[in-house]
Motif scaffolding. Structure first.
Motif, short mmCIF file in Angstrom:
data_model
loop_
_atom_site.label_atom_id
_atom_site.label_comp_id
_atom_site.label_asym_id
_atom_site.label_seq_id
_atom_site.Cartn_x
_atom_site.Cartn_y
_atom_site.Cartn_z
N PRO A 190 40.85 -4.24 -29.09
CA PRO A 190 41.21 -2.88 -29.53
C PRO A 190 40.12 -1.87 -29.24
O PRO A 190 38.92 -2.17 -29.32
CB PRO A 190 41.42 -3.05 -31.04
CG PRO A 190 41.76 -4.50 -31.22
CD PRO A 190 40.96 -5.23 -30.18
N LEU A 191 40.55 -0.66 -28.92
CA LEU A 191 39.64 0.43 -28.58
C LEU A 191 38.58 0.64 -29.65
O LEU A 191 37.38 0.73 -29.36
CB LEU A 191 40.46 1.72 -28.38
CG LEU A 191 39.67 3.02 -28.24
CD1 LEU A 191 38.84 3.02 -26.97
CD2 LEU A 191 40.65 4.21 -28.24
N ASN A 192 39.00 0.70 -30.90
CA ASN A 192 38.06 1.02 -31.98
C ASN A 192 37.10 -0.11 -32.29
O ASN A 192 36.12 0.10 -33.02
CB ASN A 192 38.83 1.44 -33.24
CG ASN A 192 39.43 2.82 -33.12
OD1 ASN A 192 38.75 3.82 -33.27
ND2 ASN A 192 40.72 2.87 -32.80
N ASP A 193 37.36 -1.29 -31.76
CA ASP A 193 36.43 -2.40 -31.94
C ASP A 193 35.23 -2.30 -31.01
O ASP A 193 34.16 -2.85 -31.31
CB ASP A 193 37.12 -3.74 -31.70
CG ASP A 193 38.06 -4.14 -32.84
OD1 ASP A 193 38.13 -3.37 -33.83
OD2 ASP A 193 38.71 -5.19 -32.74
N LEU A 194 35.40 -1.62 -29.88
CA LEU A 194 34.34 -1.59 -28.88
C LEU A 194 33.71 -0.22 -28.67
O LEU A 194 32.56 -0.13 -28.25
CB LEU A 194 34.86 -2.11 -27.53
CG LEU A 194 35.13 -3.60 -27.43
CD1 LEU A 194 35.48 -3.98 -25.99
CD2 LEU A 194 33.93 -4.42 -27.89
N VAL A 195 34.47 0.84 -28.91
CA VAL A 195 33.93 2.19 -28.70
C VAL A 195 33.56 2.78 -30.05
O VAL A 195 34.43 2.98 -30.91
CB VAL A 195 34.94 3.09 -27.96
CG1 VAL A 195 34.37 4.48 -27.78
CG2 VAL A 195 35.30 2.48 -26.61
N ASN A 196 32.30 3.03 -30.24
CA ASN A 196 31.78 3.54 -31.51
C ASN A 196 30.49 4.30 -31.21
O ASN A 196 30.01 4.30 -30.07
CB ASN A 196 31.55 2.39 -32.49
CG ASN A 196 30.70 1.28 -31.89
OD1 ASN A 196 29.59 1.51 -31.43
ND2 ASN A 196 31.23 0.05 -31.88
N PRO A 197 29.91 4.98 -32.19
CA PRO A 197 28.70 5.77 -31.91
C PRO A 197 27.58 4.97 -31.26
O PRO A 197 26.88 5.47 -30.37
CB PRO A 197 28.30 6.29 -33.30
CG PRO A 197 29.60 6.42 -34.02
CD PRO A 197 30.41 5.24 -33.57
N GLU A 198 27.39 3.72 -31.68
CA GLU A 198 26.33 2.90 -31.11
C GLU A 198 26.60 2.57 -29.64
O GLU A 198 25.72 2.70 -28.79
CB GLU A 198 26.16 1.60 -31.91
CG GLU A 198 25.02 0.72 -31.39
CD GLU A 198 24.87 -0.55 -32.20
OE1 GLU A 198 25.73 -0.83 -33.06
OE2 GLU A 198 23.87 -1.27 -31.96
N SER A 199 27.83 2.13 -29.34
CA SER A 199 28.14 1.77 -27.95
C SER A 199 28.15 3.00 -27.05
O SER A 199 27.77 2.92 -25.87
CB SER A 199 29.50 1.06 -27.88
OG SER A 199 30.57 1.93 -28.19
#
Length: 220
Positions: A190-199
């Motif tokens: 899922p998108l929200n599992d990998l794209v976040n402020p840290e990544s």
């Protein structure tokens, strides 16, 4: 010292021309500019996801700005070479600038047309910020992607959220890459599992490294 010596060209890749001052924006904390976003979109379409070139179109910021603000009778011929009616997925970077013939603005988001769903999906790292602009753009470009207007939907999709005031463009780049993997390669995380402020913060150095690698491979 000549101006070009102070700000040398780092990369000349197809339609993308990047100077040192452009690449330096990736060090942060800075907003990225249109040139960096356009390079990433062009690289995704012509290199990383070239295996799906027949169904994928990632429009650059200048094209989207023109579509957003031009008169309808000027748009058809301008977009014709892109052959958008044949594409299954059309990616459009959206900004909140309303000045004709000028890209930029204060916030970037991503609008994606999914043909088999007959819908536009809007991904905004600041929830609702570009909602009306994206919706207007979707209906503006609808005839040129040949979306069925009566059944077409424009959806606000749950999107990773930025936690600072300058990473919106980097979120657009990261989300676009992830969606290309999902749509063209069957990626299932899922998108929200990998794209976040840290990544997304790490993505800055990854894009910088990519630019220098492409410059070495293709020359400047």
């Amino acid at each position: 010292m000549a101006a070009e010596d102070k700000n040398p060209i780092v990369l000349n890749f197809n339609d993308s021309l990047l100077h040192k001052s452009d690449v330096d924006l990736l060090i942060g904390p800075h907003w990225i500019n249109d040139q960096l976003l356009n390079f990433c979109f062009e690289y995704y379409e012509k290199e990383q996801f070239s295996h799906s070139a027949d169904k994928l179109a990632l429009l650059n910021a200048d094209v989207v700005q023109f579509v957003k603000l031009a008169q309808d009778n000027d748009i058809g011929n301008f977009l014709a070479p892109l052959n958008l009616p044949s594409k299954q997925f059309v990616f459009l970077p959206v900004n909140d600038n309303q000045v004709v013939n000028q890209t930029g603005g204060n916030h970037w988001s991503l609008l994606v047309y999914i043909r088999n769903k007959q819908e536009f999906r809007h991904y905004d790292s600041l929830e609702g910020r570009n909602q009306e602009i994206a919706r207007t753009l979707a209906y503006k470009i609808q005839p040129y992607v040949q979306a069925p207007r009566g059944r077409m939907k424009v959806l606000e999709v749950e999107s990773p959220r930025q936690t600072n005031g300058y990473d919106c463009g980097m979120f657009v780049i990261a989300v676009a890459e992830h969606l290309c993997k999902e749509l063209c390669e069957g990626y299932t995380i899922p998108l929200n599992d990998l794209v976040n402020p840290e990544s997304v913060s790490k993505k800055r150095s990854q894009v910088k490294e990519l630019i220098y690698n492409v410059a070495e491979e293709f020359g400047t």
